[in-house]
Design a protein around this motif. Sequence first.
Motif, PDB file in Angstrom:
ATOM      1  N   ALA A 237       0.815  -1.213   0.000  1.00  0.00           N
ATOM      2  CA  ALA A 237       0.000   0.000   0.000  1.00  0.00           C
ATOM      3  C   ALA A 237       0.849   1.263   0.000  1.00  0.00           C
ATOM      4  CB  ALA A 237      -0.925   0.006   1.217  1.00  0.00           C
ATOM      5  N   GLY A 238       2.168   1.122   0.002  1.00  0.00           N
ATOM      6  CA  GLY A 238       3.045   2.280  -0.029  1.00  0.00           C
ATOM      7  C   GLY A 238       3.382   2.846   1.334  1.00  0.00           C
ATOM      8  N   LYS A 239       3.065   2.106   2.395  1.00  0.00           N
ATOM      9  CA  LYS A 239       3.371   2.591   3.737  1.00  0.00           C
ATOM     10  C   LYS A 239       4.794   2.171   4.135  1.00  0.00           C
ATOM     11  CE  LYS A 239      -1.392   2.552   5.443  1.00  0.00           C
ATOM     12  NZ  LYS A 239      -2.312   2.055   6.494  1.00  0.00           N
ATOM     13  N   TYR A 240       5.413   3.038   4.944  1.00  0.00           N
ATOM     14  CA  TYR A 240       6.773   2.775   5.441  1.00  0.00           C
ATOM     15  C   TYR A 240       6.650   2.279   6.877  1.00  0.00           C
ATOM     16  CZ  TYR A 240       8.449   5.372   1.381  1.00  0.00           C
ATOM     17  OH  TYR A 240       8.708   5.787   0.099  1.00  0.00           O
ATOM     18  N   VAL A 241       7.045   1.023   7.095  1.00  0.00           N
ATOM     19  CA  VAL A 241       6.913   0.411   8.410  1.00  0.00           C
ATOM     20  C   VAL A 241       8.190  -0.347   8.739  1.00  0.00           C
ATOM     21  CG1 VAL A 241       4.401   0.189   8.224  1.00  0.00           C
ATOM     22  CG2 VAL A 241       5.876  -1.696   7.462  1.00  0.00           C
ATOM     23  N   ALA A 242       8.324  -0.702  10.028  1.00  0.00           N
ATOM     24  CA  ALA A 242       9.452  -1.534  10.443  1.00  0.00           C
ATOM     25  C   ALA A 242       9.294  -2.914   9.844  1.00  0.00           C
ATOM     26  CB  ALA A 242       9.511  -1.620  11.961  1.00  0.00           C
ATOM     27  N   GLY A 243      10.363  -3.449   9.288  1.00  0.00           N
ATOM     28  CA  GLY A 243      10.262  -4.715   8.585  1.00  0.00           C
ATOM     29  C   GLY A 243      11.070  -5.819   9.225  1.00  0.00           C
ATOM     30  N   ASP A 260       8.447 -12.748   0.585  1.00  0.00           N
ATOM     31  CA  ASP A 260       7.794 -13.715   1.467  1.00  0.00           C
ATOM     32  C   ASP A 260       6.943 -13.021   2.530  1.00  0.00           C
ATOM     33  OD1 ASP A 260       8.954 -15.746   0.067  1.00  0.00           O
ATOM     34  OD2 ASP A 260      10.623 -16.047   1.485  1.00  0.00           O
ATOM     35  N   HIS A 261       7.317 -11.822   2.940  1.00  0.00           N
ATOM     36  CA  HIS A 261       6.568 -11.090   3.957  1.00  0.00           C
ATOM     37  C   HIS A 261       5.591 -10.077   3.371  1.00  0.00           C
ATOM     38  CE1 HIS A 261       9.986 -12.648   6.327  1.00  0.00           C
ATOM     39  NE2 HIS A 261       9.160 -12.575   7.370  1.00  0.00           N
ATOM     40  N   GLY A 262       5.484 -10.042   2.042  1.00  0.00           N
ATOM     41  CA  GLY A 262       4.517  -9.164   1.406  1.00  0.00           C
ATOM     42  C   GLY A 262       4.969  -7.722   1.289  1.00  0.00           C
ATOM     43  N   TYR A 263       6.276  -7.476   1.316  1.00  0.00           N
ATOM     44  CA  TYR A 263       6.789  -6.118   1.183  1.00  0.00           C
ATOM     45  C   TYR A 263       7.374  -5.922  -0.206  1.00  0.00           C
ATOM     46  CZ  TYR A 263       6.382  -6.268   6.252  1.00  0.00           C
ATOM     47  OH  TYR A 263       5.905  -6.407   7.516  1.00  0.00           O
ATOM     48  N   THR A 264       7.337  -4.672  -0.664  1.00  0.00           N
ATOM     49  CA  THR A 264       7.808  -4.382  -2.019  1.00  0.00           C
ATOM     50  C   THR A 264       9.262  -3.931  -2.058  1.00  0.00           C
ATOM     51  OG1 THR A 264       7.008  -2.086  -1.864  1.00  0.00           O
ATOM     52  CG2 THR A 264       5.490  -3.743  -2.766  1.00  0.00           C
ATOM     53  N   ASP A 265       9.723  -3.272  -0.982  1.00  0.00           N
ATOM     54  CA  ASP A 265      11.087  -2.752  -0.998  1.00  0.00           C
ATOM     55  C   ASP A 265      11.522  -2.384   0.423  1.00  0.00           C
ATOM     56  OD1 ASP A 265      13.479  -2.096  -2.195  1.00  0.00           O
ATOM     57  OD2 ASP A 265      12.529  -0.903  -3.779  1.00  0.00           O
TER      58      ASP A 265
END
Length: 307
Positions: A237-243, A260-265
Amino acid sequence: MTALTLPPLRLRGSYGLTWSVLRVHRTALWIWTAVVAAGIGGLVWSHRLSGTSGGLGGLPADDAGLRLAGEAMALLPFAAAAFAGGALIGRELENGTAALAWTQSVSPARWLAAKLAVPAALLTAGTAVLSLLFRWVWTAGPSSAAPPWYDDAIFLAGGPAGIAHVLLGLAVGALSGLLMRRALSGLGFAFFATLLVEVVLAMFRSHLWPTTRWTGFEAARLPHTADRFEIGVITAAGKYVAGPECNMDVPGEFRRCLADHGYTDAYAVGHPASHFWPMQGVETAIVLTLAALACVAAFALLRRRVA
């Protein structure tokens, strides 16, 4: 029996005032000279140890020596504040020496100007020499062994901001001495006032210049020269969160971990090494402005006290 009367001591011109300040505080002058000489010797010694194995305390020699030098130079504003609040201003007001000087054709404003100008010139010259030598040693060795530029002590010791902080300590100390009018209380008030200012400035240092945002694999692999204080991932969704913690050594594994965790970058926020001089300039301007305001307040307080 006729009493023997002595002619009053006349301090004529700037030379007389300068000589008077140097003579009265010659012990402090010798101490400052010794401090500068010891700092020069220590930095040269640290430079000669650069590249040797073992070093001091298990650190590379240049790292340990530079950290010690930087931490020592970080104490200079407190020493300047304590000296100004105690011996330079507070003691002379407490002993009546200042009032005596004001009767010897020296106005209170000229007295305070000399008290500030002479130490300011000596502190600026000595600190500038130490700062230039510190930067020479800091940039001479391998960058991987040298302490990072964003370390508070290293940041102040390696640029003009450190000189500005020493002058601020002097100005705050002079104002404290005029407020307290006692040597011991002036010294204590100057020390804690300077401590408060230094803590606040250190807290907001990273906000003095706009930060840089990095994205992609490079964000996770930033060199140690970058002051990186926020790291995370970007969601779909374009949100910046701790990964999650992913293997940053192999680009392919890093990408699979994100997928695998559903993140784009991935992303990181901080200051690159190129921000050193802009942040130095901004902090120097702020600190010198505060020092000037403290000096203006000191002259205004003195004028009110003697009016």
